[in-house]
Design a protein around this motif. Structure first.
Motif, mmCIF file in Angstrom:
data_model
loop_
_atom_site.group_PDB
_atom_site.id
_atom_site.type_symbol
_atom_site.label_atom_id
_atom_site.label_comp_id
_atom_site.label_asym_id
_atom_site.label_seq_id
_atom_site.Cartn_x
_atom_site.Cartn_y
_atom_site.Cartn_z
ATOM 1 N N LYS A 52 -1.046 14.538 14.813
ATOM 2 C CA LYS A 52 -2.157 13.824 14.184
ATOM 3 C C LYS A 52 -2.482 14.467 12.844
ATOM 4 N N GLY A 53 -2.765 13.621 11.851
ATOM 5 C CA GLY A 53 -3.136 14.116 10.531
ATOM 6 C C GLY A 53 -3.950 13.076 9.792
ATOM 7 N N ASP A 54 -4.333 13.405 8.568
ATOM 8 C CA ASP A 54 -5.082 12.446 7.765
ATOM 9 C C ASP A 54 -4.133 11.705 6.829
ATOM 10 N N PHE A 55 -4.601 10.589 6.271
ATOM 11 C CA PHE A 55 -3.791 9.813 5.346
ATOM 12 C C PHE A 55 -4.678 9.157 4.301
ATOM 13 N N LYS A 56 -4.029 8.753 3.221
ATOM 14 C CA LYS A 56 -4.684 7.938 2.203
ATOM 15 C C LYS A 56 -3.646 6.983 1.624
ATOM 16 N N LEU A 57 -4.006 5.704 1.584
ATOM 17 C CA LEU A 57 -3.147 4.660 1.018
ATOM 18 C C LEU A 57 -3.914 3.936 -0.072
ATOM 19 N N THR A 58 -3.228 3.549 -1.136
ATOM 20 C CA THR A 58 -3.812 2.784 -2.233
ATOM 21 C C THR A 58 -3.001 1.519 -2.398
ATOM 22 N N ARG A 59 -3.699 0.390 -2.573
ATOM 23 C CA ARG A 59 -2.971 -0.878 -2.751
ATOM 24 C C ARG A 59 -2.425 -0.939 -4.165
ATOM 25 N N ASP A 60 -1.152 -1.338 -4.249
ATOM 26 C CA ASP A 60 -0.480 -1.488 -5.551
ATOM 27 C C ASP A 60 -0.930 -2.743 -6.245
ATOM 28 N N TRP A 91 0.864 -1.180 0.000
ATOM 29 C CA TRP A 91 0.000 0.000 0.000
ATOM 30 C C TRP A 91 0.901 1.230 0.000
ATOM 31 N N HIS A 92 0.649 2.156 -0.893
ATOM 32 C CA HIS A 92 1.455 3.378 -0.930
ATOM 33 C C HIS A 92 0.546 4.601 -0.807
ATOM 34 N N GLY A 93 1.114 5.673 -0.313
ATOM 35 C CA GLY A 93 0.356 6.907 -0.171
ATOM 36 C C GLY A 93 1.123 7.896 0.662
ATOM 37 N N GLU A 94 0.381 8.697 1.413
ATOM 38 C CA GLU A 94 1.021 9.710 2.233
ATOM 39 C C GLU A 94 0.129 10.079 3.406
ATOM 40 N N TRP A 95 0.773 10.644 4.425
ATOM 41 C CA TRP A 95 0.002 11.203 5.529
ATOM 42 C C TRP A 95 0.410 12.652 5.682
ATOM 43 N N HIS A 96 -0.503 13.448 6.239
ATOM 44 C CA HIS A 96 -0.344 14.897 6.299
ATOM 45 C C HIS A 96 -0.342 15.364 7.757
ATOM 46 N N PRO A 97 0.848 15.478 8.375
ATOM 47 C CA PRO A 97 0.909 15.899 9.772
ATOM 48 C C PRO A 97 0.560 17.380 9.967
ATOM 49 N N ALA A 98 0.666 18.175 8.910
ATOM 50 C CA ALA A 98 0.321 19.603 8.965
ATOM 51 C C ALA A 98 -0.194 20.015 7.584
ATOM 52 N N VAL A 99 -0.901 21.121 7.549
ATOM 53 C CA VAL A 99 -1.441 21.612 6.283
ATOM 54 C C VAL A 99 -0.292 21.835 5.300
ATOM 55 N N GLY A 100 -0.419 21.247 4.118
ATOM 56 C CA GLY A 100 0.595 21.390 3.086
ATOM 57 C C GLY A 100 1.780 20.447 3.215
ATOM 58 N N GLN A 101 1.882 19.722 4.304
ATOM 59 C CA GLN A 101 2.998 18.786 4.492
ATOM 60 C C GLN A 101 2.552 17.385 4.092
ATOM 61 N N TRP A 133 -3.966 9.378 11.066
ATOM 62 C CA TRP A 133 -2.646 8.838 11.396
ATOM 63 C C TRP A 133 -2.110 9.676 12.531
ATOM 64 N N THR A 134 -1.773 9.041 13.648
ATOM 65 C CA THR A 134 -1.212 9.745 14.788
ATOM 66 C C THR A 134 0.177 9.175 15.054
ATOM 67 N N GLU A 135 1.155 10.055 15.090
ATOM 68 C CA GLU A 135 2.537 9.634 15.360
ATOM 69 C C GLU A 135 3.064 10.504 16.496
ATOM 70 N N GLY A 136 3.199 9.898 17.674
ATOM 71 C CA GLY A 136 3.541 10.683 18.861
ATOM 72 C C GLY A 136 2.376 11.608 19.173
ATOM 73 N N ALA A 137 2.661 12.904 19.285
ATOM 74 C CA ALA A 137 1.623 13.895 19.579
ATOM 75 C C ALA A 137 1.055 14.544 18.317
#
Length: 129
Positions: free
Chosen positions: A121-129, A33-43, A115-119
């Motif tokens: 939190k952001g949103d994420f989207k993953l797509t299966r390859d 599964w590939h994608g990204e998570w967004h810990p901050a706006v624009g990141q 997706w929460t990593e430590g303190a």
């Protein structure tokens, strides 16, 4: 009578082929599964998640390689197609991933959620390859 027997045999054979094809798809989370998570706006942080079903539970790794993070908890609730994953990074950050599977019938299904990593939190989207 012979025509009915042939019809039933043909239908049975087609059913067997369909079941075999569906069985090859396997567990709905198995794969890369590939994608990204967004810990901050624009990141955007790229993510690769590899999972497999070992006939008893889901095993997986976040970003396989030198900085791999093995999943400690990997749950799928098939009644509503939600997932819950937990892992700990080498620098002791706890990761909690909660999401929902979409496009279940598609090979390229997706998981979206939080997706929460430590303190952080952001949103994420993953797509299966």
């Amino acid at each position: 009578m012979r025509g009915k027997s042939f019809l039933w045999l043909s239908l049975f054979a087609l059913y067997g082929i369909a079941v075999a094809m569906w069985a090859q798809e396997g567990h709905p989370l198995t794969g890369s599964w590939h994608g990204e998570w967004h810990p901050a706006v624009g990141q955007k942080i790229p993510v690769l998640l590899y999972m497999k079903w070992n006939s008893k539970s889901i095993e997986g790794t976040i970003n396989p390689g030198p900085k791999a993070v093995p999943l400690k908890v990997a749950d799928l609730d098939a009644s509503n197609w939600t997932v819950h994953f937990e892992a700990d990074t080498k620098d002791q950050k706890h990761i909690v991933i909660d999401g929902k599977l979409d496009n279940i019938g598609s090979y390229n299904r997706t998981i979206t959620g939080t997706w929460t990593e430590g303190a952080v939190k952001g949103d994420f989207k993953l797509t299966r390859d």
